[in-house]
Scaffold this motif. Structure first.
Motif, PDB file in Angstrom:
ATOM      1  N   ILE A  50       1.005  -1.145  -0.061  1.00 50.59           N
ATOM      2  CA  ILE A  50      -0.004   0.057   0.086  1.00 50.59           C
ATOM      3  C   ILE A  50       0.726   1.267   0.001  1.00 50.59           C
ATOM      4  O   ILE A  50       0.654   2.315  -0.801  1.00 50.59           O
ATOM      5  CB  ILE A  50      -1.112   0.030   1.211  1.00 50.59           C
ATOM      6  CG1 ILE A  50      -1.959  -1.270   1.359  1.00 50.59           C
ATOM      7  CG2 ILE A  50      -1.662   1.255   1.435  1.00 50.59           C
ATOM      8  CD1 ILE A  50      -2.812  -1.429   2.330  1.00 50.59           C
ATOM      9  N   GLU A  51       2.005   1.355   0.802  1.00 45.70           N
ATOM     10  CA  GLU A  51       2.701   2.505   1.095  1.00 45.70           C
ATOM     11  C   GLU A  51       3.634   2.778  -0.359  1.00 45.70           C
ATOM     12  O   GLU A  51       3.770   3.920  -0.729  1.00 45.70           O
ATOM     13  CB  GLU A  51       3.866   2.550   1.966  1.00 45.70           C
ATOM     14  CG  GLU A  51       2.973   2.369   3.412  1.00 45.70           C
ATOM     15  CD  GLU A  51       4.302   2.061   4.277  1.00 45.70           C
ATOM     16  OE1 GLU A  51       5.277   1.606   4.191  1.00 45.70           O
ATOM     17  OE2 GLU A  51       3.807   2.432   5.615  1.00 45.70           O
ATOM     18  N   LEU A  60      -2.156  -0.032   8.552  1.00 50.93           N
ATOM     19  CA  LEU A  60      -2.638  -0.130   7.392  1.00 50.93           C
ATOM     20  C   LEU A  60      -3.608   0.812   7.039  1.00 50.93           C
ATOM     21  O   LEU A  60      -3.675   1.543   5.752  1.00 50.93           O
ATOM     22  CB  LEU A  60      -3.344  -1.661   7.255  1.00 50.93           C
ATOM     23  CG  LEU A  60      -2.488  -2.714   7.163  1.00 50.93           C
ATOM     24  CD1 LEU A  60      -3.306  -4.202   7.211  1.00 50.93           C
ATOM     25  CD2 LEU A  60      -1.717  -2.747   5.526  1.00 50.93           C
ATOM     26  N   VAL A  61      -4.531   1.275   7.757  1.00 52.44           N
ATOM     27  CA  VAL A  61      -5.337   2.298   7.523  1.00 52.44           C
ATOM     28  C   VAL A  61      -4.650   3.758   7.289  1.00 52.44           C
ATOM     29  O   VAL A  61      -5.279   4.407   6.306  1.00 52.44           O
ATOM     30  CB  VAL A  61      -6.408   2.524   8.903  1.00 52.44           C
ATOM     31  CG1 VAL A  61      -7.199   3.665   8.709  1.00 52.44           C
ATOM     32  CG2 VAL A  61      -7.119   1.290   8.964  1.00 52.44           C
ATOM     33  N   LYS A  72      -3.369   7.892   3.633  1.00 47.73           N
ATOM     34  CA  LYS A  72      -2.335   8.925   3.147  1.00 47.73           C
ATOM     35  C   LYS A  72      -2.282   8.583   1.457  1.00 47.73           C
ATOM     36  O   LYS A  72      -1.942   9.732   0.964  1.00 47.73           O
ATOM     37  CB  LYS A  72      -0.983   8.667   3.578  1.00 47.73           C
ATOM     38  CG  LYS A  72       0.029   9.428   3.240  1.00 47.73           C
ATOM     39  CD  LYS A  72       1.544   8.933   3.906  1.00 47.73           C
ATOM     40  CE  LYS A  72       2.686   9.868   3.370  1.00 47.73           C
ATOM     41  NZ  LYS A  72       4.072   9.463   4.002  1.00 47.73           N
ATOM     42  N   LEU A  73      -2.378   7.407   1.074  1.00 49.30           N
ATOM     43  CA  LEU A  73      -2.262   7.250  -0.365  1.00 49.30           C
ATOM     44  C   LEU A  73      -3.226   7.998  -1.083  1.00 49.30           C
ATOM     45  O   LEU A  73      -3.324   8.413  -2.204  1.00 49.30           O
ATOM     46  CB  LEU A  73      -2.441   5.629  -0.661  1.00 49.30           C
ATOM     47  CG  LEU A  73      -2.674   5.116  -2.257  1.00 49.30           C
ATOM     48  CD1 LEU A  73      -1.243   5.561  -2.835  1.00 49.30           C
ATOM     49  CD2 LEU A  73      -2.960   3.906  -2.226  1.00 49.30           C
ATOM     50  N   GLY A  97      -4.687  10.930  -0.336  1.00 46.68           N
ATOM     51  CA  GLY A  97      -4.685  12.385   0.270  1.00 46.68           C
ATOM     52  C   GLY A  97      -5.641  12.563   1.156  1.00 46.68           C
ATOM     53  O   GLY A  97      -5.935  13.852   1.566  1.00 46.68           O
ATOM     54  N   PHE A  98      -6.227  11.650   2.164  1.00 44.82           N
ATOM     55  CA  PHE A  98      -7.216  12.005   3.037  1.00 44.82           C
ATOM     56  C   PHE A  98      -6.631  12.157   4.623  1.00 44.82           C
ATOM     57  O   PHE A  98      -5.243  12.148   4.534  1.00 44.82           O
ATOM     58  CB  PHE A  98      -8.190  10.996   3.251  1.00 44.82           C
ATOM     59  CG  PHE A  98      -8.963  10.755   1.948  1.00 44.82           C
ATOM     60  CD1 PHE A  98      -9.255  11.569   0.831  1.00 44.82           C
ATOM     61  CD2 PHE A  98      -9.715   9.356   1.732  1.00 44.82           C
ATOM     62  CE1 PHE A  98      -9.792  11.313  -0.299  1.00 44.82           C
ATOM     63  CE2 PHE A  98     -10.377   9.021   0.492  1.00 44.82           C
ATOM     64  CZ  PHE A  98     -10.497  10.065  -0.395  1.00 44.82           C
ATOM     65  N   ARG A  99      -7.263  12.521   5.398  1.00 48.70           N
ATOM     66  CA  ARG A  99      -6.531  12.646   6.873  1.00 48.70           C
ATOM     67  C   ARG A  99      -7.289  11.494   7.663  1.00 48.70           C
ATOM     68  O   ARG A  99      -8.517  11.187   7.720  1.00 48.70           O
ATOM     69  CB  ARG A  99      -6.868  13.808   7.384  1.00 48.70           C
ATOM     70  CG  ARG A  99      -6.179  15.090   6.568  1.00 48.70           C
ATOM     71  CD  ARG A  99      -6.204  16.327   7.477  1.00 48.70           C
ATOM     72  NE  ARG A  99      -7.478  16.905   8.122  1.00 48.70           N
ATOM     73  CZ  ARG A  99      -8.300  17.277   7.556  1.00 48.70           C
ATOM     74  NH1 ARG A  99      -8.285  18.052   6.332  1.00 48.70           N
ATOM     75  NH2 ARG A  99      -9.442  17.790   8.109  1.00 48.70           N
ATOM     76  N   LEU A 100      -6.647  11.000   8.855  1.00 50.63           N
ATOM     77  CA  LEU A 100      -7.294  10.141   9.775  1.00 50.63           C
ATOM     78  C   LEU A 100      -6.981  10.769  11.012  1.00 50.63           C
ATOM     79  O   LEU A 100      -6.011  11.229  11.664  1.00 50.63           O
ATOM     80  CB  LEU A 100      -6.264   8.733   9.698  1.00 50.63           C
ATOM     81  CG  LEU A 100      -6.617   7.741  10.814  1.00 50.63           C
ATOM     82  CD1 LEU A 100      -8.243   7.278  10.661  1.00 50.63           C
ATOM     83  CD2 LEU A 100      -5.743   6.736  10.841  1.00 50.63           C
TER      84      LEU A 100
END
Length: 487
Positions: free
Chosen positions: A330-331, A456-457, A462-463, A465-468
Motif C-alpha cells: 500500500i505504501e 494499514l489504515v 495517506k495514499l 490524500g485523506f486525513r485520519l
C-alpha cells in the motif's frame, strides 16, 4: 582589503609587536585572495557582470544614437540657415551685396560665420575667407570643406558647412558656418557617460559582489547543515525564512522531506526489533509444542493436537508477515491512476453486513447511520479494507453489550466516515503511538492481533490524500476525513 583574524593580532601583541606574525599574515592574505577568487568565479557575480556589460553596451548605443540624431538635426538646421542667408544676399544688388556680407560678419559674435565674394579670376573681393576652398562645388548643395582662417592667434584650419553660387556678373558668393554645437554635444555626451555610466557599472559590480557573498554564505551554511545531517544529526534542518523567494521555498520543501525521512528512519529503527519480538513468540511456541510432542506424545490424537498448536502459531507468524507485505504494498502503491468514483454509502452498508454476525456473537449493537448518499474518488477495495479495519478494531476492543456505530457525514467541504464504539478508547498519550507498527497497549496485550491494523489504515488514507483523525477520551472515535479537493 581583508581583515586579519583577531587571533593574529592577539599573538602579535603577546610578542610585543604591532604587526601580526608573518606566517599568520601570509595565511590570512592567502585565504583572503582565495575568498576573493571564489566571489569572482561565482555564477552570481558572472551573471551580474554580464548584465552590467549588456547594460553598458545598451547605454553607449543609446547615447550614440542620441548624439547622431542630434548632430544630424543641427547640421540640417545649419544647412537651411546657410541656404537662406545665401539666397538673401544673392538677391541684393551688387553695391549692397558687399555691405550685407560685411554686416553679416560683424553680427557674428561667436566667430562661427564665414562669407566671401570672389571675382571671376578667383581674387577675393570681400569676406573672411582668403581663397576659394579646394574641391568646392559651385552651384551645388551645402557641403563640408576645410578652410584656412587667419586669427589674431594665427592661422587655423576649420571644417565648415558651406554653399557657393555664381552670380550673373561672374562673381562667386560663398556663405558658410561652423557647426560648433556638435562638438559641444559630443563633450556633453562624454561627460554624461563618464558621470552616469561608470558609477552605475561600479554599483552593479558592487551589487554583484554583495549578492555573490550572500549566496555563498547561504550555500556554505546549507553545506554545513547537510554535513551534520549526513553525520547522523537527523534533527538538523536547512535555514528557512518565511519569504517569497525560490531558495526559501526549496528549503521548506527539503525540510518537509527531512521531517518525513526522520519519521521513517525512527520507525524503521524499531521495526526490526518489533518484527523479531512478534515473530519470536509464535515461533518459540511452535518449536516447544513440536519438541514436547515428539517427547511426550504417545498416541495419534496427542500428536495431532501438538501439530495443531504448532500450525496455529505458524499461522500467526504468517499473518504478521502477510500484514507487513500488505502494508509495504500500500505504501509503495501506484494505483492512484485507477481511482474511480466510490459510493461510500453502499460500501459502509457492505462493511456492516460483513461484521454484523461477529458483533452479534459478542452481543454488540452494530449500526450504520447514513444521512445521504455520498461518494469520493479513490480505490474501492483499499477504502473498504481501511473501514473494515476500523470496524474490526472497534468490535474487538468493545466489551460485551457495547455499541459500535458507522456514520457517513458531510462537513465543510469534506466528507467524513466516522467509527465510534463504547470501549475504553485511546488516551491522549497514545494518539500518535497507535499508528506505529506493532504497537499494542498494555491493556490490550492479551487481545488477538499483531498491531498493524491502524498502520494499514493510515497508509491507505495517506495514499488517497485523506486525513485520519483519532479522538482521545472514553469510547473510541476515529474518522477518515475526505476533503473535496482530493476527491
Amino acid at each position: 582589503m581583508f581583515a586579519v583574524p583577531a587571533s593574529s593580532f592577539a599573538l602579535a601583541q603577546m610578542a610585543g609587536s604591532d604587526a601580526p606574525p608573518p606566517a599568520l599574515s601570509k595565511e590570512s592574505s592567502r585565504q583572503g585572495l582565495m575568498y576573493q577568487a571564489q566571489i569572482i568565479r561565482s555564477n552570481t557575480f558572472r551573471w551580474t557582470l554580464a548584465v552590467a556589460s549588456v547594460f553598458a553596451i545598451f547605454v553607449i548605443a543609446l547615447f550614440g544614437f542620441i548624439y547622431w540624431q542630434t548632430d544630424q538635426y543641427l547640421i540640417a538646421r545649419s544647412d537651411r540657415m546657410i541656404n537662406s542667408q545665401l539666397n538673401v544676399i544673392a538677391a541684393l544688388p551688387g553695391e549692397r551685396r558687399l555691405d550685407a556680407i560685411d554686416e553679416h560678419l560683424r553680427q557674428d559674435s561667436r566667430g562661427v560665420q564665414y562669407a566671401g565674394l570672389f571675382g571671376a579670376d578667383g581674387r577675393r573681393v570681400t569676406g573672411n575667407l582668403e581663397q576659394l576652398p579646394p574641391g568646392l562645388k559651385i552651384n551645388d548643395s551645402v557641403q563640408s570643406v576645410s578652410v584656412d582662417r587667419t586669427l589674431p592667434t594665427g592661422r587655423e584650419t576649420r571644417m565648415i558647412r558651406v554653399i557657393a553660387r555664381q552670380m550673373p556678373n561672374g562673381d562667386t558668393l560663398l556663405i558658410g558656418r561652423e557647426v560648433d554645437e556638435t562638438r559641444e554635444i559630443s563633450r556633453v555626451v562624454g561627460q554624461a557617460l563618464a558621470l552616469g555610466l561608470l558609477p552605475a557599472l561600479c554599483l552593479c559590480l558592487l551589487a554583484g559582489g554583495w549578492l555573490s557573498v550572500r549566496a555563498q554564505g547561504r550555500v556554505e551554511e546549507v553545506n554545513q547543515r547537510v554535513q551534520r545531517i549526513i553525520a547522523g544529526d537527523l534533527r538538523e534542518r536547512l535555514p528557512y525564512r518565511d519569504v517569497d523567494e525560490p531558495f526559501s521555498k526549496l528549503a521548506g520543501i527539503v525540510n518537509g522531506m527531512l521531517d518525513e525521512m526522520e519519521t521513517m528512519i525512527h520507525a524503521l529503527a524499531g521495526v526490526g526489533n518489533d518484527i523479531a519480538h512478534d515473530l519470536r513468540t509464535p515461533l518459540t511456541r511452535a518449536r516447544l509444542a513440536l519438541e514436547r510432542g515428539r517427547t511426550n506424545a504417545t498416541t495419534l490424537e496427542q500428536l495431532q493436537a501438538v501439530v495443531d498448536k504448532a500450525v496455529a502459531n505458524i499461522d500467526q507468524s504468517l499473518t504478521i508477515i502477510t500484514a507487513l507485505l500488505r502494508l509495504a504494498e500500500i505504501e509503495n502503491s501506484r494505483r492512484s491512476a485507477a481511482f474511480g468514483n466510490v459510493p461510500l454509502h453502499e460500501m459502509l452498508r457492505e462493511v456492516c453486513d460483513i461484521y454484523e454476525p461477529i458483533a452479534e456473537d459478542k452481543n454488540i449493537n452494530l449500526r450504520v447511520a447514513i444521512g445521504r448518499p455520498l461518494s469520493v474518488r479513490g480505490d474501492r477495495d483499499l477504502l473498504l479494507e481501511a473501514v473494515a479495519n476500523l470496524v474490526d478494531n472497534a468490535i474487538k476492543f468493545t466489551p460485551e453489550g457495547g455499541k459500535v456505530a458507522i456514520e457517513l457525514l458531510r462537513g465543510d467541504d469534506e466528507t467524513i466516515v466516522r467509527v465510534t464504539d463504547s470501549g475504553s478508547g485511546i488516551t491522549e498519550q497514545e494518539r500518535e503511538a497507535v499508528l506505529r507498527r506493532f504497537y499494542r497497549s498494555d491493556k490490550i496485550r492479551n487481545t488477538p492481533g499483531v498491531g498493524l491494523g491502524l498502520s494499514l489504515v493510515a497508509a491507505i488514507v495517506k495514499l488517497h490524500g485523506f486525513r485520519l483523525a483519532i479522538h482521545s477520551g472514553t469510547g473510541g472515535r476515529l474518522e477518515i476525513i475526505c476533503p473535496d479537493n482530493q476527491q
